[in-house]
Design an enzyme around this catalytic site. Sequence first.
Site, PDB file in Angstrom:
ATOM      1  N   HIS A  57      -0.358   4.665   6.985  1.00  0.00           N
ATOM      2  CA  HIS A  57       0.134   5.204   5.666  1.00  0.00           C
ATOM      3  C   HIS A  57       0.375   6.518   6.184  1.00  0.00           C
ATOM      4  CE1 HIS A  57      -2.909   2.105   4.365  1.00  0.00           C
ATOM      5  NE2 HIS A  57      -1.720   1.616   3.556  1.00  0.00           N
ATOM      6  N   ASP A  67      -3.689   7.550   8.219  1.00  0.00           N
ATOM      7  CA  ASP A  67      -4.943   6.926   8.628  1.00  0.00           C
ATOM      8  C   ASP A  67      -3.837   5.856   9.672  1.00  0.00           C
ATOM      9  OD1 ASP A  67      -3.144   5.023   7.190  1.00  0.00           O
ATOM     10  OD2 ASP A  67      -4.885   5.013   5.448  1.00  0.00           O
ATOM     11  N   SER A  98       0.484  -1.399  -0.181  1.00  0.00           N
ATOM     12  CA  SER A  98       0.005   0.223   0.399  1.00  0.00           C
ATOM     13  C   SER A  98       0.877   0.885   0.126  1.00  0.00           C
ATOM     14  CB  SER A  98      -0.520   0.045   0.863  1.00  0.00           C
ATOM     15  OG  SER A  98      -0.329  -0.605   2.348  1.00  0.00           O
TER      16      SER A  98
END
Length: 392
Positions: free
Chosen positions: A358, A355, A48
Site C-alpha cells: 500500500h 508496507d 485495501s
Amino acid sequence: MDSRYNGYNFISALHLVLLPMVLLMCSPALPAIAISCEFPAVFNFGDSNSDTGGLSATFGPAPPPNGETFFGRPSGRYSDGRLIIDFIAESLGLPYLSAYLDSIGTNFSHGANFATGGSTIRMQNKTLFQGGFSPFSLDVQTWQFTQFKSRSQFFFSQGGVFRDLLPSEELFSKALYTFDIGQNDLTAGYHLGLTTDEVKETIPDILNQFTVAIKAIYWQGGRYFWIHNTGPFGCLPYILDNLTLRAPEVDRAGCGSPFNGVAQLFNSLLKETVLQLRKELPLASFTYVDVYSNKYRLISHAREYGFEHPLVACCGHGGVYNYNKNFGCGSKREVNGTEIVIGSCKEPLKRVNWDGVHYTEFANKWIFDQISEGNFSDPPLSLRMACSKEAP
Ligand SMILES: *[C@@H]1O[C@H](CO)[C@@H](O)[C@H](O)[C@H]1NC(C)=O
Ligand SMILES: *[C@@H]1O[C@H](CO)[C@@H](O)[C@H](O)[C@H]1NC(C)=O
Ligand SMILES: *[C@@H]1O[C@H](CO)[C@@H](O)[C@H](O)[C@H]1NC(C)=O
Ligand SMILES: *[C@@H]1O[C@H](CO)[C@@H](O)[C@H](O)[C@H]1NC(C)=O
Ligand SMILES: *[C@@H]1O[C@H](CO)[C@@H](O)[C@H](O)[C@H]1NC(C)=O
C-alpha cells in the site's frame, strides 16, 4: 419493472433537467465551473486501497504503526494515514466513511464503505485461510449495499437517533458511488499459477462481473459513478519480491513490466466497459479516473516530487525491497529471545510505499491532488462536478 425504480429514474431525470437550467440562469454572471454537485454522501466499493476498517472489523485490526502519521493510532487502514477515499470525503466536505462491516462507533449519515482489504471483483474459490482473498468480493459488496439500503430506511423511518446515524432515502440517488478494485483479481490469477497471457484472458470475465455490480447499484437508484482504474502493481514490493521470480523483466523504473502490462490491458478494457455502461445506463454519469499513470509517474520520478526509495517499503523487513511476507508491517518477530516489532522507517513523509503493498499517506495525498481536478479523468470533470455528463 418494479415501480420503485421508476420513481428513482424520475427523481434523477428531474435533477438532470434542472442542472442545465441552473447553468443557463447563472451563466451571464458566473462561469459554469461555479456549479457543484454537492454530493451529500459517498458509497465506496473496493479493496485495501480504500478499506477504512472492513477487514479490521472482521479478521482483526491492522496493527500499529498503521495510522501513525495521521490518526495517531491504527484506524483500520493499511497506511500510515489517510487513503485517497479519505481525501475524497474531506474534499466533498463529508466525514470519513465508516466501514459497513464495523459494528462499533459507526455513523453512516453521509455514506458507507463496503471495501475490504484483499477484495476482488470476481468471487474467488480459495478462502483467506487457504492463502486466498477476502470473502467480500464486489458482488458480495453489492448485496451488502442492498441490505444496507433497505435496513437503513427501515430504521431511519423509526426516527430518534437513527436520523443522526443513517442516510435518508433521497441521499442514495444524489450520492457519489466510488470504485477502486481489480488489482487482486489480476494477482489472484498469478497465484493460481496462470501465465501472463492466461491472466490477460481472464480480464473480460472480470469486467463482466464489474458491469453486473454497477448495474445492481444503478437499479437501486445510484446515478453518479467515479471509477478508478487499477495501479501499476508491478512496482509494488510484494509483487517484486515474489512474482518477478517467475516473470523477471523490469523496466527503467525497476517495475515488473509484465505485471504493469496486465494492469494496462485491464485499464484499457475497463475504459471500454465504462463507455458501454454509459450507453446502457443513460441516466447515470460515469467518470473514469486514470490513477495508474499518476502512481507510475510518482514512482518513476519520485525524486522530482520530493520522495525517496519508491520501490522500498517503509514499514517492513529485509531484502532489497524491505519486504518479507512472513514479517509484515506491525507483526512481531523473535530475535535471540527478544521480541521485536516490524516498524516504520525514519521518514515516512518522504516515502511512496508504506508496507510493500500500500501507499503512504503522503503518496495518497499527492495522487489525490493530481486526479481531483479532472486532469486525468474521462470526461475531464473534477470531483465536485462528477454529476455532470460532460465537461463545461
Ligand atoms: C472457480 O472455479 C470454477 C470451477 O473450476 C472456475 O470456472 C472459475 O473460473 C474459478 N474462479 C476463479 C476466480 O478462479
Ligand atoms: C453523524 O455524523 C453527522 C455528520 O458528521 C453528524 O451531524 C451527526 O450528529 C452524527 N451522529 C451522531 C449520532 O453522532
Ligand atoms: C509467492 O507467493 C506464493 C503464493 O502466495 C507462494 O506460494 C510462494 O511461496 C511465494 N514465493 C516466494 C519466493 O515468496
Ligand atoms: C543473535 O545472536 C547471534 C549470536 O550471538 C549474533 O551473531 C546475532 O548478531 C544476533 N542477532 C541480532 C539481530 O542481534
Ligand atoms: C490541471 O490542468 C490545468 C489546466 O491545464 C492546470 O492549470 C493544472 O495545474 C492541472 N492540475 C494538475 C493537478 O495537474
